[in-house]
Motif scaffolding. Structure first.
Motif, PDB file in Angstrom:
ATOM      1  N   ASN A   1       0.822  -1.211   0.000  1.00  0.00           N
ATOM      2  CA  ASN A   1       0.000   0.000   0.000  1.00  0.00           C
ATOM      3  C   ASN A   1       0.854   1.259   0.000  1.00  0.00           C
ATOM      4  OD1 ASN A   1      -2.503  -1.298  -0.112  1.00  0.00           O
ATOM      5  ND2 ASN A   1      -2.571  -1.546   2.094  1.00  0.00           N
ATOM      6  N   THR A   2       1.967   1.225   0.712  1.00  0.00           N
ATOM      7  CA  THR A   2       2.892   2.368   0.725  1.00  0.00           C
ATOM      8  C   THR A   2       3.430   2.614  -0.684  1.00  0.00           C
ATOM      9  OG1 THR A   2       3.510   2.017   3.032  1.00  0.00           O
ATOM     10  CG2 THR A   2       5.086   3.214   1.654  1.00  0.00           C
ATOM     11  N   ALA A   3       3.911   1.554  -1.331  1.00  0.00           N
ATOM     12  CA  ALA A   3       4.442   1.681  -2.692  1.00  0.00           C
ATOM     13  C   ALA A   3       3.351   2.146  -3.661  1.00  0.00           C
ATOM     14  CB  ALA A   3       5.043   0.357  -3.155  1.00  0.00           C
ATOM     15  N   LEU A   4       2.162   1.594  -3.526  1.00  0.00           N
ATOM     16  CA  LEU A   4       1.055   1.942  -4.423  1.00  0.00           C
ATOM     17  C   LEU A   4       0.678   3.417  -4.311  1.00  0.00           C
ATOM     18  CD1 LEU A   4      -1.052   0.966  -6.476  1.00  0.00           C
ATOM     19  CD2 LEU A   4      -2.537   0.397  -4.547  1.00  0.00           C
ATOM     20  N   ARG A   5       0.685   3.960  -3.113  1.00  0.00           N
ATOM     21  CA  ARG A   5       0.348   5.379  -2.941  1.00  0.00           C
ATOM     22  C   ARG A   5       1.363   6.283  -3.633  1.00  0.00           C
ATOM     23  NH1 ARG A   5      -1.539   3.534   2.208  1.00  0.00           N
ATOM     24  NH2 ARG A   5       0.509   3.825   3.139  1.00  0.00           N
ATOM     25  N   ILE A   6       2.587   5.817  -3.770  1.00  0.00           N
ATOM     26  CA  ILE A   6       3.615   6.639  -4.401  1.00  0.00           C
ATOM     27  C   ILE A   6       3.630   6.451  -5.911  1.00  0.00           C
ATOM     28  CG2 ILE A   6       6.113   7.019  -4.591  1.00  0.00           C
ATOM     29  CD1 ILE A   6       6.226   6.409  -1.546  1.00  0.00           C
TER      30      ILE A   6
ATOM     31  N   LYS B   1       1.344   4.722  -7.898  1.00  0.00           N
ATOM     32  CA  LYS B   1       0.015   4.723  -8.517  1.00  0.00           C
ATOM     33  C   LYS B   1      -0.182   3.651  -9.587  1.00  0.00           C
ATOM     34  CE  LYS B   1      -0.004   9.008  -9.821  1.00  0.00           C
ATOM     35  NZ  LYS B   1      -0.426  10.303 -10.337  1.00  0.00           N
ATOM     36  N   ASP B   2       0.457   2.498  -9.446  1.00  0.00           N
ATOM     37  CA  ASP B   2       0.267   1.405 -10.392  1.00  0.00           C
ATOM     38  C   ASP B   2       0.432   0.095  -9.619  1.00  0.00           C
ATOM     39  OD1 ASP B   2       0.349   0.484 -13.446  1.00  0.00           O
ATOM     40  OD2 ASP B   2       1.808  -0.709 -12.308  1.00  0.00           O
ATOM     41  N   ALA B   3      -0.598  -0.757  -9.663  1.00  0.00           N
ATOM     42  CA  ALA B   3      -0.620  -1.980  -8.855  1.00  0.00           C
ATOM     43  C   ALA B   3       0.534  -2.926  -9.184  1.00  0.00           C
ATOM     44  CB  ALA B   3      -1.952  -2.694  -9.032  1.00  0.00           C
ATOM     45  N   HIS B   4       0.808  -3.151 -10.470  1.00  0.00           N
ATOM     46  CA  HIS B   4       1.874  -4.086 -10.848  1.00  0.00           C
ATOM     47  C   HIS B   4       3.241  -3.528 -10.469  1.00  0.00           C
ATOM     48  CE1 HIS B   4      -0.993  -6.646 -12.813  1.00  0.00           C
ATOM     49  NE2 HIS B   4      -1.433  -5.621 -13.539  1.00  0.00           N
ATOM     50  N   TRP B   5       3.413  -2.283 -10.702  1.00  0.00           N
ATOM     51  CA  TRP B   5       4.663  -1.616 -10.373  1.00  0.00           C
ATOM     52  C   TRP B   5       4.892  -1.640  -8.860  1.00  0.00           C
ATOM     53  CZ3 TRP B   5       5.581   4.214 -11.778  1.00  0.00           C
ATOM     54  CH2 TRP B   5       6.944   4.487 -11.748  1.00  0.00           C
ATOM     55  N   ALA B   6       3.829  -1.357  -8.098  1.00  0.00           N
ATOM     56  CA  ALA B   6       3.926  -1.378  -6.633  1.00  0.00           C
ATOM     57  C   ALA B   6       4.293  -2.776  -6.138  1.00  0.00           C
ATOM     58  CB  ALA B   6       2.602  -0.926  -6.015  1.00  0.00           C
ATOM     59  N   GLU B   7       3.732  -3.783  -6.747  1.00  0.00           N
ATOM     60  CA  GLU B   7       4.053  -5.172  -6.384  1.00  0.00           C
ATOM     61  C   GLU B   7       5.536  -5.455  -6.621  1.00  0.00           C
ATOM     62  OE1 GLU B   7       3.375  -8.993  -5.007  1.00  0.00           O
ATOM     63  OE2 GLU B   7       1.836  -7.440  -5.127  1.00  0.00           O
TER      64      GLU B   7
ATOM     65  N   VAL C   1       9.711   3.243   0.659  1.00  0.00           N
ATOM     66  CA  VAL C   1       9.482   4.619   0.209  1.00  0.00           C
ATOM     67  C   VAL C   1      10.627   5.072  -0.696  1.00  0.00           C
ATOM     68  CG1 VAL C   1       9.412   7.032   0.981  1.00  0.00           C
ATOM     69  CG2 VAL C   1       7.976   5.326   2.101  1.00  0.00           C
ATOM     70  N   ASN C   2      11.859   4.861  -0.254  1.00  0.00           N
ATOM     71  CA  ASN C   2      13.014   5.275  -1.060  1.00  0.00           C
ATOM     72  C   ASN C   2      13.052   4.550  -2.402  1.00  0.00           C
ATOM     73  OD1 ASN C   2      13.991   7.169   0.769  1.00  0.00           O
ATOM     74  ND2 ASN C   2      15.233   5.678   1.839  1.00  0.00           N
TER      75      ASN C   2
ATOM     76  N   ASN D   1      12.367   4.671  -8.252  1.00  0.00           N
ATOM     77  CA  ASN D   1      11.792   4.113  -9.471  1.00  0.00           C
ATOM     78  C   ASN D   1      10.820   5.063 -10.131  1.00  0.00           C
ATOM     79  OD1 ASN D   1      12.533   1.106 -10.075  1.00  0.00           O
ATOM     80  ND2 ASN D   1      12.486   1.309  -7.854  1.00  0.00           N
ATOM     81  N   TYR D   2      10.021   5.735  -9.325  1.00  0.00           N
ATOM     82  CA  TYR D   2       9.047   6.674  -9.875  1.00  0.00           C
ATOM     83  C   TYR D   2       9.742   7.808 -10.621  1.00  0.00           C
ATOM     84  CZ  TYR D   2       4.920   9.521 -10.253  1.00  0.00           C
ATOM     85  OH  TYR D   2       3.885  10.256 -10.757  1.00  0.00           O
ATOM     86  N   LYS D   3      10.815   8.316 -10.025  1.00  0.00           N
ATOM     87  CA  LYS D   3      11.556   9.415 -10.655  1.00  0.00           C
ATOM     88  C   LYS D   3      12.207   8.971 -11.963  1.00  0.00           C
ATOM     89  CE  LYS D   3      12.634  11.722  -6.325  1.00  0.00           C
ATOM     90  NZ  LYS D   3      13.705  11.997  -5.363  1.00  0.00           N
ATOM     91  N   LYS D   4      12.736   7.761 -12.002  1.00  0.00           N
ATOM     92  CA  LYS D   4      13.371   7.256 -13.224  1.00  0.00           C
ATOM     93  C   LYS D   4      12.370   7.184 -14.368  1.00  0.00           C
ATOM     94  CE  LYS D   4      16.809   4.394 -10.919  1.00  0.00           C
ATOM     95  NZ  LYS D   4      17.125   3.029 -10.517  1.00  0.00           N
TER      96      LYS D   4
END
Length: 193
Positions: A42-47, A49-55, A87-88, A93-96
């Protein structure tokens, strides 16, 4: 009630699992994973915003945590230590992936002074629907969404946010102030619907 662990028992159980992980126990790793995976996902998903990516990020974060388990010193709870890794990793990954959509975090042109009492718009968050607040945060521009997610949802303080986002304290205060202002504007739109 007999099945419920007290907080102390929970901490002892977690410490035991950590020690077994240090000794290479895959079963202990699996138990820690099962204990924390939903919260970390859930922490990753909130950042991101993609279920597969968060997984994927959650899985990679657990791998990193297990390979670096010896660096966990117990100064904070294991969950907080693991959350910081998630979070880090999520932000990196999000920034990349989104280099084009993110404005540089240090491109802040002026400092916003701390508002005095009564200067901020007052919105009764208790009466608002949580989904409206979450939708408003999600609709903000990316830098604001990230900083408010870290502040309000993940519970990091400004000093921790500076460290995570690698920005100076003045820029962090400014970004948080602007993000809050933007959020208040979005929420006032919901208030009049």
């Amino acid at each position: 009630m007999a099945n419920r662990l007290t907080k102390l028992e929970h901490l002892k159980e977690t410490d035991n699992l950590i020690e077994r992980c240090r000794q290479g126990s895959r079963n202990a790793q699996f138990e820690l994973y099962n204990k924390y995976y939903k919260a970390m996902y859930n922490t990753a998903l909130r950042i991101v915003k993609d279920a597969h990516w968060a997984e994927d990020i959650m899985q990679e974060s657990f791998l990193k945590a297990f390979t670096k388990i010896d660096s966990y010193k117990g100064e904070v709870s294991f969950g907080a230590w693991l959350k910081k890794i998630v979070v880090n990793h999520s932000l990196d990954n999000y920034k990349k992936i989104n280099k084009v959509t993110l404005e540089p975090l240090d491109d802040v042109l002026y400092k916003v002074e701390d508002a005095g009492p009564g200067e901020e718009a007052k919105i009764d968050f208790l009466q608002m629907q949580m989904h409206q607040v979450m939708a408003a945060i999600q609709s903000l521009k990316e830098n604001y969404r990230l900083v408010l997610t870290l502040l309000f949802i993940e519970g990091y303080d400004q000093e921790e946010i500076c460290e995570i986002l690698k920005i100076n304290p003045g820029n962090c205060r400014t970004m948080i102030s602007r993000a809050k202002e933007s959020l208040l504007k979005k929420l006032s739109v919901y208030e009049y619907r």
